[in-house]
Structure formats: C-alpha cells, structure tokens
Scaffold this motif. Structure first.
Motif, short mmCIF file in Angstrom:
data_model
loop_
_atom_site.label_atom_id
_atom_site.label_comp_id
_atom_site.label_asym_id
_atom_site.label_seq_id
_atom_site.Cartn_x
_atom_site.Cartn_y
_atom_site.Cartn_z
N VAL A 62 9.80 38.49 39.90
CA VAL A 62 10.54 37.46 40.63
C VAL A 62 10.71 36.21 39.77
O VAL A 62 11.78 35.58 39.77
CB VAL A 62 9.81 37.14 41.94
CG1 VAL A 62 10.48 35.95 42.64
CG2 VAL A 62 9.81 38.35 42.86
N GLU A 63 9.69 35.83 39.03
CA GLU A 63 9.80 34.66 38.15
C GLU A 63 10.88 34.87 37.09
O GLU A 63 11.65 33.95 36.78
CB GLU A 63 8.46 34.38 37.49
CG GLU A 63 7.42 33.78 38.43
CD GLU A 63 6.08 33.57 37.75
OE1 GLU A 63 5.27 32.78 38.25
OE2 GLU A 63 5.84 34.22 36.70
N GLN A 64 10.96 36.07 36.56
CA GLN A 64 12.00 36.36 35.57
C GLN A 64 13.39 36.30 36.20
O GLN A 64 14.33 35.78 35.59
CB GLN A 64 11.76 37.73 34.94
CG GLN A 64 12.72 38.09 33.82
CD GLN A 64 12.39 39.43 33.18
OE1 GLN A 64 11.46 40.11 33.60
NE2 GLN A 64 13.17 39.82 32.18
N ALA A 65 13.53 36.84 37.41
CA ALA A 65 14.83 36.80 38.09
C ALA A 65 15.23 35.36 38.42
O ALA A 65 16.40 34.98 38.25
CB ALA A 65 14.78 37.63 39.36
N GLN A 70 18.48 30.66 37.29
CA GLN A 70 18.27 29.21 37.26
C GLN A 70 18.06 28.66 38.67
O GLN A 70 18.71 27.71 39.11
CB GLN A 70 19.45 28.51 36.58
CG GLN A 70 19.63 28.91 35.12
CD GLN A 70 20.79 28.19 34.46
OE1 GLN A 70 21.57 27.49 35.12
NE2 GLN A 70 20.93 28.36 33.16
N VAL A 71 17.14 29.29 39.37
CA VAL A 71 16.81 28.88 40.73
C VAL A 71 15.54 28.04 40.70
O VAL A 71 14.53 28.43 40.08
CB VAL A 71 16.61 30.11 41.64
CG1 VAL A 71 16.28 29.66 43.06
CG2 VAL A 71 17.85 30.97 41.62
N ALA A 72 15.57 26.90 41.35
CA ALA A 72 14.38 26.05 41.41
C ALA A 72 13.40 26.60 42.43
O ALA A 72 13.79 27.20 43.44
CB ALA A 72 14.78 24.62 41.79
N GLY A 73 12.12 26.40 42.17
CA GLY A 73 11.09 26.88 43.08
C GLY A 73 9.88 27.36 42.32
O GLY A 73 9.71 27.07 41.13
N ILE A 84 6.96 33.06 47.64
CA ILE A 84 8.13 32.80 46.80
C ILE A 84 8.93 31.67 47.45
O ILE A 84 9.37 31.81 48.60
CB ILE A 84 9.01 34.05 46.66
CG1 ILE A 84 8.18 35.23 46.14
CG2 ILE A 84 10.18 33.78 45.73
CD1 ILE A 84 8.92 36.56 46.20
N THR A 85 9.13 30.59 46.74
CA THR A 85 9.84 29.44 47.27
C THR A 85 11.14 29.24 46.49
O THR A 85 11.12 29.09 45.27
CB THR A 85 8.99 28.16 47.16
OG1 THR A 85 7.76 28.35 47.86
CG2 THR A 85 9.72 26.97 47.76
N LEU A 86 12.26 29.28 47.20
CA LEU A 86 13.58 29.03 46.62
C LEU A 86 14.08 27.70 47.14
O LEU A 86 14.27 27.53 48.35
CB LEU A 86 14.56 30.15 46.99
CG LEU A 86 14.14 31.59 46.67
CD1 LEU A 86 15.23 32.56 47.10
CD2 LEU A 86 13.85 31.75 45.19
N GLN A 87 14.31 26.76 46.23
CA GLN A 87 14.72 25.41 46.62
C GLN A 87 16.18 25.18 46.28
O GLN A 87 16.69 25.66 45.27
CB GLN A 87 13.85 24.36 45.92
CG GLN A 87 12.38 24.40 46.30
CD GLN A 87 11.57 23.39 45.51
OE1 GLN A 87 11.96 22.99 44.42
NE2 GLN A 87 10.44 22.99 46.06
N GLU A 88 16.85 24.40 47.14
CA GLU A 88 18.24 24.01 46.89
C GLU A 88 18.24 22.77 46.00
O GLU A 88 18.16 21.65 46.47
CB GLU A 88 18.96 23.70 48.21
CG GLU A 88 19.36 24.94 48.99
CD GLU A 88 20.32 24.59 50.11
OE1 GLU A 88 20.71 23.41 50.22
OE2 GLU A 88 20.67 25.47 50.89
N LYS A 89 18.33 22.99 44.71
CA LYS A 89 18.41 21.90 43.74
C LYS A 89 19.59 22.14 42.82
O LYS A 89 19.90 23.27 42.45
CB LYS A 89 17.12 21.80 42.91
CG LYS A 89 15.99 21.08 43.61
CD LYS A 89 14.83 20.85 42.66
CE LYS A 89 13.73 20.05 43.31
NZ LYS A 89 12.60 19.79 42.39
N GLY A 90 20.24 21.06 42.43
CA GLY A 90 21.36 21.20 41.52
C GLY A 90 22.54 21.89 42.18
O GLY A 90 23.03 21.47 43.23
N VAL A 198 14.05 28.21 51.21
CA VAL A 198 13.73 29.48 51.85
C VAL A 198 12.47 30.00 51.19
O VAL A 198 12.39 30.05 49.96
CB VAL A 198 14.88 30.50 51.72
CG1 VAL A 198 14.47 31.83 52.34
CG2 VAL A 198 16.14 29.97 52.37
N VAL A 199 11.49 30.36 52.00
CA VAL A 199 10.19 30.81 51.49
C VAL A 199 9.97 32.25 51.95
O VAL A 199 10.14 32.57 53.13
CB VAL A 199 9.05 29.90 51.97
CG1 VAL A 199 7.71 30.41 51.44
CG2 VAL A 199 9.29 28.46 51.53
#
Length: 271
Positions: A62-65, A70-73, A84-90, A198-199
């Motif tokens: 998941v970290e590689q993906a 280029q997903v923040a989290g 797994i935390t996906l943040q809305e950044k950029g 989204v977590v």
C-alpha cells in the motif's frame, strides 16, 4: 555510635536529602524490577505487530501504491491491525464538496490498493472504512450534517470496492465520524484538506477454531472400522452361549409369578 565530623550534617538529614528521607534498600531492587517488566511488555507489544507477516507485506504494497499515486497519508500496523489513511491534500480530491460520489481520481487510487485489500479480506480480515470531514457545516437536500455526509462517503467507497473490485461484502463495513476526529485544527484550508480523509482499518483475523473440530472428527473416524466392529461383535455373541456359566444362565431366566411375593390386603375400614 559512629563519630560525626565536626560542623557536618548527616546525609540522612531531610535538609540535605533532595527527596526527603532516603529510600529503604529494598526499593532500589523493586524499582529495577518494575522497569524491566515495563520493557518486557513493550517488547511483547512490538512483537505482536511485527509477527503479523501478512499485514507487514500489505503495508509495503500500500505504501508503494500511495507513493506512485502521490497520495498523502500514512500506513501503520498496530496490535489491532493495519490502518491506511488517505488524505485530501494538493490535487487529490476524493469527493466533490457536499457530495458522496467518488471522483475519477478516487477511483484510480482505490484501484491501486484494492488488490491488497482483496487479498486480506479473502484471508478473513475484516475491513472497516471510516469517513472524516472538516468542520464546515453542511445542509443541503441530501445531507443535513457532516455525520451523514461522512457515513455516505464511507459507504460509497465500500460499495465501489465490492461492485467494481470484487471485495467480499461479508468482510466490509462503513462508518462515519463527521468532523469530530480531526488530525489537526480546522483553522486553515490546508488543515481542513488534511482532515477530509478516508481511513481503512484492517482488523486482525480472528482465531480459527475449526481446526480443533477437524482433529476431533479425524480421531473419531480413526476408530475401529465398521467391518472389524461387526466381526468382533459376531465373535462375542457366538461365544456367549458356550462360555456362560450355569448359575448365570439360571439367574437370567425370567422369574415366575409364583416366586413373587403376594400383596397384602389392606385392613377393612382403613383409609
């Protein structure tokens, strides 16, 4: 009595000792023991997460993906599972403002991490999708609060993973926290973007108790086969008439009515 140097204060005097009266000698060993116990349980806690090899492997994937997209989290493994935390950044916009519909960008991100999540779900790991928003109030025709919005967004992610990515529905769940679990203060646009996230919480798989039942069934089936049981029973029943003693055979005969004691008649007038 030990001699006391002139004009010197004893080390046991409260005026000299920094913490009052000196501690008893046994307290030093006791403090060392407590420190060692704390270190021991910390090591056990770390080993619990480290020994979960399937989650450690999934964490790297998941970290590689996320790095490629280029997903923040962040991705971390704890004693309870993987988060797994996906943040809305950029430029990563997961949902339109005030909507629970997935954006094309969010669908691309989910397609990258879905194979790893699918593997974990098929290995009996339950996956809970958490929806989080910022503190900007919302009230439209679809949602009256951020609670409803965050829950609807988490549900949209779950439905997309089930319908488009083939994840098993029985291991999926959705939950919404609204704006009440922020990572940072909602005082700037950048912070609000970080709190809109989204977590995915991947739980440790429960212990499999069916292995013990299988062993029990195997041990029961490993007993004497029916053919051998029938032959043994036939041999025993065939030997009974010849080996039975005469006394035993006589005692086995039914008792006649004449040998039974006659019931006594109740006296007249008795109740």
């Amino acid at each position: 009595m030990p001699l006391k140097e002139r004009d010197m204060i004893s080390m046991s005097d409260p005026r000299v000792c920094q913490i009052g009266h000196p501690a008893p000698p046994w307290l030093v060993n006791y403090a060392d023991l407590m420190t060692e116990l704390v270190c021991f349980f910390i090591i056990l806690y770390a080993m619990t997460a480290a020994l979960n090899k399937d989650l450690q492997k999934a964490k790297k994937e998941v970290e590689q993906a996320m790095k490629q997209e280029q997903v923040a989290g962040e991705v971390k493994v704890t004693k309870d599972g993987m988060q797994i935390t996906l943040q809305e950044k950029g430029e990563n916009i997961f949902f339109e403002s005030g909507s629970s519909d997935l954006s094309p960008r969010m669908e691309e991100i989910l397609a990258k991490i879905a194979p790893t999540l699918n593997t974990l779900a098929k290995e009996s790991h339950d996956i809970v999708v958490e929806g989080h928003t910022d503190d900007v109030p919302i009230h439209n025709t679809h949602f009256s609060s951020n609670w409803e919005l965050s829950t609807a967004r988490a549900t949209s992610v779950v439905q997309h993973l089930i319908q488009s990515q083939g994840l098993p529905a029985k291991h999926m769940a959705a939950i919404g926290y609204g704006e009440y679990h922020p990572l940072v203060a909602n005082n700037t646009d950048e912070h609000r973007s970080a709190n809109r996230r989204v977590v995915f919480f991947v739980k440790n798989k429960p212990p499999d108790y069916s292995k013990g039942d299988k062993k029990t069934k195997v041990s029961k089936n490993a007993e004497t086969p029916p053919v051998e049981q029938a032959s043994a029973l036939e041999a025993v029943t065939g030997a009974l008439p010849e080996e039975m003693p005469s006394e035993t055979a006589a005692s086995a005969e039914p008792t006649t009515d004449s040998a039974l004691p006659l019931p006594q008649e109740a006296p007249a007038g008795g109740q």
